[in-house]
Design a protein around this motif. Structure first.
Motif, PDB file in Angstrom:
ATOM      1  N   LEU A  79       0.727  -1.315  -0.049  1.00  0.00           N
ATOM      2  CA  LEU A  79       0.026   0.051  -0.010  1.00  0.00           C
ATOM      3  C   LEU A  79       0.938   1.123   0.011  1.00  0.00           C
ATOM      4  CD1 LEU A  79      -2.814   1.393   0.162  1.00  0.00           C
ATOM      5  CD2 LEU A  79      -2.636   1.272   2.728  1.00  0.00           C
ATOM      6  N   ARG A  80       2.024   1.190   0.777  1.00  0.00           N
ATOM      7  CA  ARG A  80       2.991   2.240   0.877  1.00  0.00           C
ATOM      8  C   ARG A  80       2.174   3.591   1.437  1.00  0.00           C
ATOM      9  NH1 ARG A  80       6.112   1.555  -4.990  1.00  0.00           N
ATOM     10  NH2 ARG A  80       3.986   1.724  -5.701  1.00  0.00           N
ATOM     11  N   ARG A  81       1.241   3.148   2.362  1.00  0.00           N
ATOM     12  CA  ARG A  81       0.649   4.520   3.167  1.00  0.00           C
ATOM     13  C   ARG A  81       0.534   3.895   4.607  1.00  0.00           C
ATOM     14  NH1 ARG A  81      -4.355   6.475  -0.692  1.00  0.00           N
ATOM     15  NH2 ARG A  81      -3.203   6.104  -2.714  1.00  0.00           N
ATOM     16  N   ARG A  82       0.561   4.837   5.437  1.00  0.00           N
ATOM     17  CA  ARG A  82       0.525   4.551   6.773  1.00  0.00           C
ATOM     18  C   ARG A  82      -1.362   4.188   7.314  1.00  0.00           C
ATOM     19  NH1 ARG A  82       0.546   8.975  11.946  1.00  0.00           N
ATOM     20  NH2 ARG A  82       0.330   7.284  13.520  1.00  0.00           N
ATOM     21  N   MET A  83      -1.253   3.294   7.764  1.00  0.00           N
ATOM     22  CA  MET A  83      -2.653   2.980   8.000  1.00  0.00           C
ATOM     23  C   MET A  83      -2.945   2.607   9.248  1.00  0.00           C
ATOM     24  SD  MET A  83      -5.597   0.171   6.132  1.00  0.00           S
ATOM     25  CE  MET A  83      -5.839   1.200   4.732  1.00  0.00           C
ATOM     26  N   ARG A  84      -3.939   3.130  10.003  1.00  0.00           N
ATOM     27  CA  ARG A  84      -4.249   2.920  11.502  1.00  0.00           C
ATOM     28  C   ARG A  84      -5.820   2.504  11.682  1.00  0.00           C
ATOM     29  NH1 ARG A  84      -3.027   8.233  14.988  1.00  0.00           N
ATOM     30  NH2 ARG A  84      -4.212   9.132  13.127  1.00  0.00           N
ATOM     31  N   VAL A  85      -6.025   1.743  12.592  1.00  0.00           N
ATOM     32  CA  VAL A  85      -7.359   1.023  12.751  1.00  0.00           C
ATOM     33  C   VAL A  85      -7.668   1.271  14.163  1.00  0.00           C
ATOM     34  CG1 VAL A  85      -8.861  -0.678  12.619  1.00  0.00           C
ATOM     35  CG2 VAL A  85      -7.067  -0.495  10.914  1.00  0.00           C
ATOM     36  N   ARG A  86      -9.007   1.783  14.494  1.00  0.00           N
ATOM     37  CA  ARG A  86      -9.400   1.953  15.945  1.00  0.00           C
ATOM     38  C   ARG A  86     -10.603   0.869  15.992  1.00  0.00           C
ATOM     39  NH1 ARG A  86      -8.454   6.550  18.799  1.00  0.00           N
ATOM     40  NH2 ARG A  86     -10.166   6.308  20.077  1.00  0.00           N
ATOM     41  N   PHE A  87     -10.539   0.405  17.397  1.00  0.00           N
ATOM     42  CA  PHE A  87     -11.560  -0.415  17.732  1.00  0.00           C
ATOM     43  C   PHE A  87     -11.759  -0.419  19.322  1.00  0.00           C
ATOM     44  CE2 PHE A  87     -12.990  -4.523  19.527  1.00  0.00           C
ATOM     45  CZ  PHE A  87     -14.114  -4.870  18.755  1.00  0.00           C
ATOM     46  N   ALA A  88     -12.957  -0.096  19.609  1.00  0.00           N
ATOM     47  CA  ALA A  88     -13.284   0.039  20.899  1.00  0.00           C
ATOM     48  C   ALA A  88     -12.617   1.166  21.576  1.00  0.00           C
ATOM     49  CB  ALA A  88     -13.201  -1.237  21.881  1.00  0.00           C
ATOM     50  N   GLY A  89     -12.534   2.258  20.605  1.00  0.00           N
ATOM     51  CA  GLY A  89     -11.732   3.622  21.168  1.00  0.00           C
ATOM     52  C   GLY A  89     -10.243   3.467  21.254  1.00  0.00           C
ATOM     53  N   ARG A  90      -9.552   2.192  20.940  1.00  0.00           N
ATOM     54  CA  ARG A  90      -8.085   2.016  20.979  1.00  0.00           C
ATOM     55  C   ARG A  90      -7.737   1.924  19.412  1.00  0.00           C
ATOM     56  NH1 ARG A  90      -6.605  -3.129  24.194  1.00  0.00           N
ATOM     57  NH2 ARG A  90      -4.627  -2.523  23.140  1.00  0.00           N
ATOM     58  N   TRP A  91      -6.465   2.265  19.503  1.00  0.00           N
ATOM     59  CA  TRP A  91      -5.830   2.182  18.124  1.00  0.00           C
ATOM     60  C   TRP A  91      -5.260   0.634  18.439  1.00  0.00           C
ATOM     61  CZ3 TRP A  91      -6.592   5.192  14.626  1.00  0.00           C
ATOM     62  CH2 TRP A  91      -6.691   6.788  14.824  1.00  0.00           C
ATOM     63  N   ILE A  92      -5.817  -0.428  17.421  1.00  0.00           N
ATOM     64  CA  ILE A  92      -5.201  -1.695  17.626  1.00  0.00           C
ATOM     65  C   ILE A  92      -3.954  -1.888  16.474  1.00  0.00           C
ATOM     66  CG2 ILE A  92      -7.655  -2.468  18.451  1.00  0.00           C
ATOM     67  CD1 ILE A  92      -8.215  -3.785  15.731  1.00  0.00           C
TER      68      ILE A  92
END
Length: 287
Positions: free
Chosen positions: A34-47
């Motif tokens: 992907l060559r992009r920074r990806m972040r995911v939130r779950f239950a209010g946390r960065w997982i």
């Protein structure tokens, strides 16, 4: 839409064809960094927060982001007994995702018996997009599905004469429409409201969501149901069609320079997969 969906080249119903001296397989999967920074939130946390993401393009599906197993927060993935079989990638183990007192079953998966040619996905996990709070590239939320670099929208102004009629009534008459070209779709013509008999448009309940354009509102015209639509507040990337109206050529008469337009084959938008049912409520999900 994009590389593998709608009428893209890997979709199975592409509008073009590969110029190859030998027949290609019926199904072609394409994996790329992907060559992009990806972040995911779950239950209010960065997982997960990663710049090492692989995007899988699979025929008939939106692209799916795969993260390295070790990049997910410890304890987030809970193994389950559910194992399915992917027609190309073999045995697939499913996980519940647990964090902050919240547990969601079948929210992640991992291909555990990959063929040798699919090594890019070894040791990687995909997260069900709809099961997460929100997904981001850097600090901007990405709605709907992982961003597809092969999906493009171009909007062009035109001076061609466009007329819309329904049951003999002229609904729109414009020499200043704009045309929207979107990957995998035939051109769509949008008309300024100043060139429309707005009394002919009856707003109806029910909106749809496009991850590239926003929320669409619909209108009945005479006895023709949901025969026109408008992105009242289109995303900034496609702001030029904001509050303009487009018309379905299979429901009303749309003439361009005296030639009646016909709907192009293969243009129906169908949600694919358990995590890809894109509905307006998704837009309002708390990020």
């Amino acid at each position: 839409m994009g590389l593998s969906w709608q009428q893209g080249p890997l979709s199975g119903s592409g509008v073009g064809r590969f110029l190859s001296p030998v027949p290609l397989p019926e199904r072609l999967l394409f994996a790329e960094p992907l060559r992009r920074r990806m972040r995911v939130r779950f239950a209010g946390r960065w997982i997960v927060d990663s710049e090492d993401v692989v995007l899988l393009h699979e025929p008939g599906r939106y692209p799916v982001a795969y993260f390295r197993y070790q990049d997910l927060a410890p304890g987030v993935l809970e193994p389950t007994d559910t194992v399915t079989r992917h027609q190309d990638l073999g045995a697939t183990s499913w996980y519940a995702v647990r964090a902050g007192g919240k547990r969601t079953p079948r929210a992640a998966w991992r291909h555990t018996d990959l063929p040798a040619y699919a090594g890019e996905l070894h040791g990687r996990v995909a997260l069900a997009w709809r099961a997460m709070d929100a997904c981001y590239e850097e600090d901007e939320r990405i709605l709907g599905h992982a961003a597809d670099a092969y999906h493009r929208i171009d909007i062009r102004r035109a001076s061609r004469h466009l007329v819309v009629r329904c049951e003999g009534r002229v609904v729109a008459d414009s020499t200043a429409p704009v045309v929207l070209y979107e990957s995998g779709f035939a051109p769509r013509w949008y008309v300024p409201r100043a060139d429309i008999d707005v009394a002919a448009l009856t707003p109806v309940d029910g909106k749809t969501f496009c991850p590239y354009k926003g929320l669409a509102s619909y209108y009945d015209i005479g006895g023709s149901q949901r025969s026109a639509w408008s992105y009242r507040e289109a995303y900034s990337e496609v702001a030029r069609v904001s509050d303009l109206v487009s018309f379905e050529p299979d429901k009303v008469e749309v003439e361009l320079e005296g030639t009646r337009l016909a709907p192009a084959p293969g243009q129906s938008v169908v949600p694919h997969g358990f995590d890809r049912d894109l509905t307006p409520d998704f837009v309002g999900t708390d990020a």
